[in-house]
Scaffold this active site. Structure first.
Site, mmCIF file in Angstrom:
data_model
loop_
_atom_site.group_PDB
_atom_site.id
_atom_site.type_symbol
_atom_site.label_atom_id
_atom_site.label_comp_id
_atom_site.label_asym_id
_atom_site.label_seq_id
_atom_site.Cartn_x
_atom_site.Cartn_y
_atom_site.Cartn_z
ATOM 1 N N ASN A 1 2.633 12.246 4.873
ATOM 2 C CA ASN A 1 1.227 12.460 4.525
ATOM 3 C C ASN A 1 0.456 12.432 5.841
ATOM 4 O O ASN A 1 0.235 11.374 6.412
ATOM 5 C CB ASN A 1 0.777 11.330 3.581
ATOM 6 C CG ASN A 1 -0.712 11.356 3.314
ATOM 7 O OD1 ASN A 1 -1.398 12.334 3.635
ATOM 8 N ND2 ASN A 1 -1.225 10.282 2.727
ATOM 9 N N LYS B 1 -2.555 13.037 6.357
ATOM 10 C CA LYS B 1 -3.966 12.644 6.190
ATOM 11 C C LYS B 1 -4.863 13.627 6.964
ATOM 12 O O LYS B 1 -4.525 14.805 7.043
ATOM 13 C CB LYS B 1 -4.167 11.185 6.615
ATOM 14 C CG LYS B 1 -3.170 10.264 5.896
ATOM 15 C CD LYS B 1 -3.473 8.809 6.003
ATOM 16 C CE LYS B 1 -2.424 8.026 5.220
ATOM 17 N NZ LYS B 1 -2.663 6.600 5.186
ATOM 18 N N HIS C 1 -4.366 9.266 -4.142
ATOM 19 C CA HIS C 1 -4.074 8.390 -2.998
ATOM 20 C C HIS C 1 -5.137 7.287 -2.937
ATOM 21 O O HIS C 1 -6.306 7.540 -3.243
ATOM 22 C CB HIS C 1 -4.059 9.202 -1.697
ATOM 23 C CG HIS C 1 -3.543 8.405 -0.553
ATOM 24 N ND1 HIS C 1 -4.329 7.509 0.132
ATOM 25 C CD2 HIS C 1 -2.305 8.320 0.007
ATOM 26 C CE1 HIS C 1 -3.602 6.915 1.069
ATOM 27 N NE2 HIS C 1 -2.365 7.393 1.017
ATOM 28 N N GLU D 1 -6.758 6.058 -0.598
ATOM 29 C CA GLU D 1 -7.937 6.376 0.225
ATOM 30 C C GLU D 1 -8.929 7.240 -0.565
ATOM 31 O O GLU D 1 -10.140 7.129 -0.392
ATOM 32 C CB GLU D 1 -7.492 7.076 1.524
ATOM 33 C CG GLU D 1 -6.868 6.071 2.480
ATOM 34 C CD GLU D 1 -5.810 6.641 3.406
ATOM 35 O OE1 GLU D 1 -5.730 7.866 3.568
ATOM 36 O OE2 GLU D 1 -5.042 5.828 3.971
ATOM 37 N N GLU E 1 2.307 2.483 -3.625
ATOM 38 C CA GLU E 1 1.791 2.160 -2.294
ATOM 39 C C GLU E 1 0.851 0.961 -2.383
ATOM 40 O O GLU E 1 -0.341 1.125 -2.690
ATOM 41 C CB GLU E 1 1.007 3.350 -1.727
ATOM 42 C CG GLU E 1 1.821 4.614 -1.600
ATOM 43 C CD GLU E 1 1.243 5.537 -0.525
ATOM 44 O OE1 GLU E 1 1.973 5.825 0.416
ATOM 45 O OE2 GLU E 1 0.065 5.936 -0.629
ATOM 46 N N GLY F 1 -1.109 1.633 6.471
ATOM 47 C CA GLY F 1 -1.713 1.734 7.802
ATOM 48 C C GLY F 1 -1.919 0.395 8.483
ATOM 49 O O GLY F 1 -2.609 0.301 9.489
ATOM 50 N N SER G 1 3.337 1.692 5.551
ATOM 51 C CA SER G 1 3.964 1.296 6.820
ATOM 52 C C SER G 1 5.481 1.500 6.858
ATOM 53 O O SER G 1 6.205 0.702 7.446
ATOM 54 C CB SER G 1 3.593 -0.146 7.181
ATOM 55 O OG SER G 1 2.184 -0.251 7.341
HETATM 56 P P1 PGA Z 1 1.166 4.561 6.258
HETATM 57 O O1 PGA Z 1 0.452 5.394 5.093
HETATM 58 O O2 PGA Z 1 2.619 4.988 6.267
HETATM 59 O O3 PGA Z 1 0.449 4.953 7.514
HETATM 60 O O4 PGA Z 1 1.020 3.121 5.912
HETATM 61 C C1 PGA Z 1 1.091 5.652 3.877
HETATM 62 C C2 PGA Z 1 0.191 6.462 2.984
HETATM 63 O O5 PGA Z 1 -1.029 6.251 3.019
HETATM 64 O O6 PGA Z 1 0.659 7.334 2.233
#
Ligand code: PGA
Length: 250
Positions: free
Chosen positions: A9, A11, A94, A96, A166, A172, A212
């Protein structure tokens, strides 16, 4: 045996020229991968990526879509639009988007249905916040999301849905859920899918872990009983690092 599906992803990262360079470097590194490989890229990269992955084993996904087919929704992109250029996957719900753009389980549910109406495969994200985990509510939060997000889908649709668990506190932050905790939550999600849609569906549905994931923890996570791969943010931005995650078993 369920297949492994590993999705990057990106982003809001990568300009088209960077995306093209990435794919050039990444393609040879994952060409023998046993896992299914997906890159979920910004809208402005979709067409360039689709052109550049032709003839490879890399699939392309979007990171969001609107549930309406067309109309006066300035700034939005519909499932029909994604399908028309050859996109195969779309991330829906997601955290976010839930956190910053008011995505709700209701809109997630509508978007999943619209994705299927356009023959797109949804990657549906669920996960609890840190406060919810600390209050002992993680399981109930996640199973409620699964129930509301998948409501009204057919068995066949759920079988071709990818669910990404997640935990929000792991995204992140560099904090990964332990493989045991992640596997246990994914077992709980699978049980919930069995109750709602039948054990045949639960056995088939792909459930990823995200938060992560990196090359140093991918193998431990992906070789548990129920984790069927991952949704990878930060570590998917470098072709070399992401290829090590994809090839976790080498
Ligand atoms: P990350 O993000 O691997 O940077 O923790 C995962 C995601 O948001 O899908």
């Amino acid at each position: 045996m369920r297949r492994k599906v590993i999705a990057g992803n990106w982003k809001m990262n990568m300009l088209p020229n960077e995306a093209i360079e990435y794919i050039e470097a990444f393609t040879p590194l994952v060409k023998d991968s046993k896992a299914e490989v997906i890159l979920c890229v910004p809208y402005t990269d979709l067409f360039y990526c689709l052109m550049n992955v032709q003839g490879t084993n890399i699939k392309i996904g979007a990171q969001n879509m609107h549930f309406e087919e067309k109309g006066a929704y300035t700034g939005e992109v519909s499932g029909q639009m994604l399908k028309s250029i050859g996109v195969e996957y779309v991330i829906i719900g997601h955290s976010e988007r839930r956190q910053y753009f008011n995505e709700t389980d209701e809109s997630v549910n509508k978007k999943i249905k619209a994705a299927f109406a356009n023959e797109l495969k949804p990657i549906v994200c669920v996960g609890e916040k840190l406060e919810e985990r600390e209050a002992g509510k993680a399981e109930s939060v996640v199973t409620t999301q699964v129930k509301l997000d998948l409501e009204g889908l057919t068995k066949d649709q759920v079988k071709s849905t990818i669910i990404a668990y997640e935990p929000i506190w792991a995204i992140g932050t560099g904090k990964t859920a332990t493989s045991e905790d992640a596997n246990n939550m994914i077992k709980t999600i699978r049980k919930q899918v069995a109750e709602l849609f039948g054990s045949d569906v639960a056995e088939e549905v792909i459930i990823q872990y995200g938060g992560s994931v990196k090359s140093s923890n991918a193998k431990e996570l992906f070789t548990t009983s129920d984790i069927d791969g991952g949704l990878v943010g930060g570590a998917s931005l470098k072709p070399d690092e992401f290829s090590k995650i994809v090839n976790y078993n080498d």
